[in-house]
Design a protein around this motif. Structure first.
Motif: not given
Ligand code: AMP
Length: 220
Positions: A172-190, A216-220
């Motif tokens: 379930e994590f791989s199918l449904h939650t991994q895309p959420v992680i990818e979304r935050y990576a794309e937003q630069g907030d991961l 500095d308002g950025q994620t490290a």
């Protein structure tokens, strides 16, 4: 206004341990949606009755049910929080981001805890939860019993911590939650983190990443 943080990761990656630590260190409210659901199951509330068979087979409960539980919690905890286990699907993330946008707020950072599958399997075997305060972690036996290090209660294995159930939850994590992680990576907030390191080391690394976020308002 405090930070709004979400902790994402597969089962037994340490979301509860690190989420609680972060909330304590940063003075934020903390919510584990898994613990909330287990409590609802134990108390036989309507949400608990609906969720019970889903938890028992290692599935995800519906986005609608989660929204009905999240809304009142978010309303009463607006000052800043750490969410452990929410959002777990893109639809849940849409709900959360929309809720925040309506209040001129945003998810400040999503923390992704990374642990190889074989390490997770090993952790699941020894994991216990305290039914009194909902602390969860690895069992340290004293006189044949697992005592909760937070409140001294008798910690027990979770019903859903079987290997079969873990494998379903991992899928379930791989199918449904991994895309959420990818979304935050794309937003630069991961904020990604190797969560196989000792608990204190992981916690210190996370705090450091979040400190640079607030300066500095950025994620490290
Ligand atoms: P956890 O304690 O985070 O491992 O969650 C235990 C179980 O609760 C999960 O395997 C799901 O069945 C359910 N659960 C918790 N949070 C959510 C969520 N955000 N969406 C759907 N199901 C959830």
């Amino acid at each position: 206004m405090g930070l709004h943080l979400i902790v994402l990761g597969p089962p037994a990656s340490g979301k509860g341990t690190q989420g609680r630590r972060l909330a304590q260190d940063l003075g934020l409210a903390y919510l584990s949606t898994g613990a909330l659901l287990r409590e609802a199951v134990e108390n036989r509330t309507p949400a608990g009755v609906e969720a019970e068979p889903i938890l028992a087979r290692g599935g995800y409960v519906s986005d609608q049910l989660m929204a009905s539980l999240m809304e009142p919690w978010l309303e009463t905890n607006q000052a800043g929080w750490v969410l452990d286990g929410y959002p777990r699907t893109l639809a849940q993330d849409d709900f959360l981001q929309q809720w925040l946008v309506e209040r001129d707020q945003r998810v400040d950072a999503a923390i992704a805890l990374e642990v190889p599958k074989e390490v997770l399997v090993d952790r699941i075997r020894h994991r216990v939860e305290c039914p009194d305060c909902r602390w969860s972690g690895q069992c340290v036996e004293v006189d044949g019993a697992c005592r909760c290090p937070e409140c001294g209660g008798l910690a027990k294995a979770r019903k859903d911590d079987t290997l079969e159930n873990f494998l379903s939850r991992f899928d379930e994590f791989s199918l449904h939650t991994q895309p959420v992680i990818e979304r935050y990576a794309e937003q630069g907030d991961l904020v990604c983190c190797d969560a196989t390191a000792p608990v204190d080391e992981v916690a210190a690394g996370l705090l450091q990443s979040l400190q640079s976020l607030s300066t500095d308002g950025q994620t490290a």
